[in-house]
Design a protein around this motif. Structure first.
Motif, PDB file in Angstrom:
ATOM      1  N   ASP A 142     -13.845  -5.752  -6.618  1.00 30.31           N
ATOM      2  CA  ASP A 142     -13.710  -6.436  -5.329  1.00 30.31           C
ATOM      3  C   ASP A 142     -14.726  -5.823  -4.361  1.00 30.31           C
ATOM      4  OD1 ASP A 142     -12.725  -8.049  -3.322  1.00 30.31           O
ATOM      5  OD2 ASP A 142     -10.888  -6.898  -2.989  1.00 30.31           O
TER       6      ASP A 142
ATOM      7  N   THR B  95     -12.576  -2.455  -0.382  1.00 31.96           N
ATOM      8  CA  THR B  95     -11.548  -1.534   0.135  1.00 31.96           C
ATOM      9  C   THR B  95     -11.524  -0.220  -0.643  1.00 31.96           C
ATOM     10  OG1 THR B  95     -10.205  -3.429   0.749  1.00 31.96           O
ATOM     11  CG2 THR B  95      -9.103  -1.309   0.752  1.00 31.96           C
TER      12      THR B  95
ATOM     13  N   SER C 293      -5.256  -1.948  -3.838  1.00 31.90           N
ATOM     14  CA  SER C 293      -6.200  -0.856  -3.584  1.00 31.90           C
ATOM     15  C   SER C 293      -5.461   0.430  -3.194  1.00 31.90           C
ATOM     16  CB  SER C 293      -7.186  -1.255  -2.485  1.00 31.90           C
ATOM     17  OG  SER C 293      -7.825  -2.464  -2.832  1.00 31.90           O
TER      18      SER C 293
ATOM     19  N   ASP D 282     -10.192  -1.813  -9.680  1.00 33.28           N
ATOM     20  CA  ASP D 282      -9.538  -2.602  -8.633  1.00 33.28           C
ATOM     21  C   ASP D 282     -10.175  -3.994  -8.625  1.00 33.28           C
ATOM     22  OD1 ASP D 282      -7.763  -3.053  -6.552  1.00 33.28           O
ATOM     23  OD2 ASP D 282      -9.139  -2.315  -5.003  1.00 33.28           O
TER      24      ASP D 282
ATOM     25  N   GLN E 206     -15.353  -7.135  -0.673  1.00 37.87           N
ATOM     26  CA  GLN E 206     -14.417  -6.626   0.340  1.00 37.87           C
ATOM     27  C   GLN E 206     -14.525  -5.099   0.402  1.00 37.87           C
ATOM     28  OE1 GLN E 206      -9.888  -7.104   0.114  1.00 37.87           O
ATOM     29  NE2 GLN E 206     -10.556  -8.677   1.549  1.00 37.87           N
TER      30      GLN E 206
HETATM   31 MG   LIG Z   1      -7.803  -4.604  -2.363  1.00 38.56          MG
END
Ligand SMILES: [Mg+2]
Ligand SMILES: Nc1ncnc2c1ncn2[C@@H]1O[C@H](COP(=O)(O)OP(=O)(O)O)[C@@H](O)[C@H]1O
Length: 262
Positions: A41, A46, A18, A107, A44
């Motif tokens: 992702d 990020t 990331s 990502d 999560q």
């Molecule tokens: Mg990441």
């Protein structure tokens, strides 16, 4: 389709996917490209949070450039087949809606998922950061001894091979796979020398090219909150140190090696 789809991937968390994605995104934006970003992702989140922080900073500094961002969640359908089909349909539709952008930067999570595999199969470039460790290398390729005579691709390398096949079947496209060691220690070590030697020996056989990532530097952890990168002039003067200048040099070298964008 856009000029290039760039996917950051490695089935391991904490390698810098990331962080590096954000730096490449800002580089492409500063070079005058339109950039769409996709967070596969999203759970999560990020990259999503990094971009939200950047948008908040932009409110006071309108000259800051931001990408057009979309978080994508896995399908919650009942069966594996349904999940894969729904993910594929959603992802293809998303990419089509982003077709007018110069670049799409994606990502992906540090684990295997249907959506992550699909994202990899659309890549023109896959960038895989790894830590300076034989444990990380083991996730790419199984080597039984240091002579590398007996090697076997690990799950991630096999996944990339499969997605390279998917890509050829879909549109005869090829995927440029780049592996880089990130968060390098500043001191030379036997481990480091040995890891470099093995990576160079494996690159051709496994089908990736090697680049150099960043050294381990505190600045990368601090920038997240403001959504800024080393490429932004707004990074406060108190944050600029010798380490910062060296990091910028590393970033320039990396961007050159990646050979993405003008
Ligand atoms: Mg990441
Ligand atoms: N070169 C670096 N030096 C120091 N910390 C780093 C570096 N690259 C990434 N980090 C930190 O390592 C952690 C993992 O990075 P992240 O980009 O979230 O990795 P991933 O997306 O692969 O899980 C974060 O705390 C991040 O700030």
């Amino acid at each position: 389709m856009p000029k290039k789809i760039i996917v950051f991937g490695n089935q391991k968390g904490g390698t810098g996917k990331s962080t590096l994605a954000m730096h490449l995104i800002v580089n492409l934006l500063q070079n005058g490209n339109s950039v769409a970003t996709v967070d596969v992702d999203a759970k999560q989140g990020t990259l999503t949070r990094y971009i939200e922080n950047r948008e908040a900073t932009k409110r006071e500094n309108p000259e800051i450039l931001t990408p057009f961002h979309t978080p994508v969640f896995e399908s919650e359908a009942e069966t594996v087949t349904q999940i894969e089909q729904e993910n594929l349909t959603n992802f293809t539709n998303l990419l089509q809606s982003l077709a007018s952008f110069d670049y799409i930067v994606i990502d992906t999570p540090g684990n295997d998922s249907s959506l992550s595999r699909i994202a990899h199969s659309f890549a023109d470039v896959i960038i895989t950061p790894m830590n300076e460790s034989f444990i990380d290398l083991d996730l790419l390729v199984r080597i039984n001894d240091s002579t590398e005579t007996n090697i076997k691709p690990s799950i991630y390398a096999e996944m990339v091979w499969n997605q390279k096949k998917e890509r050829i079947m879909r549109d005869k496209g090829t995927i440029d796979w780049i592996v880089l060691v990130n968060r390098m220690s500043s001191v030379a070590s036997k481990n480091r020398t040995e890891l470099d030697r093995v990576l160079i020996a494996l690159a051709r056989r496994i089908g990736f090219r090697l680049a150099k990532g960043f050294k381990e530097r505190v600045i990368f952890r601090e920038l997240f909150l403001s959504g800024l990168t080393l490429l932004d002039r707004n990074v406060s003067a108190s944050q600029v140190s010798l380490s910062h200048i060296a990091a910028r040099q590393e970033l320039n070298d990396l961007l050159k090696a990646l050979n993405i964008g003008d």
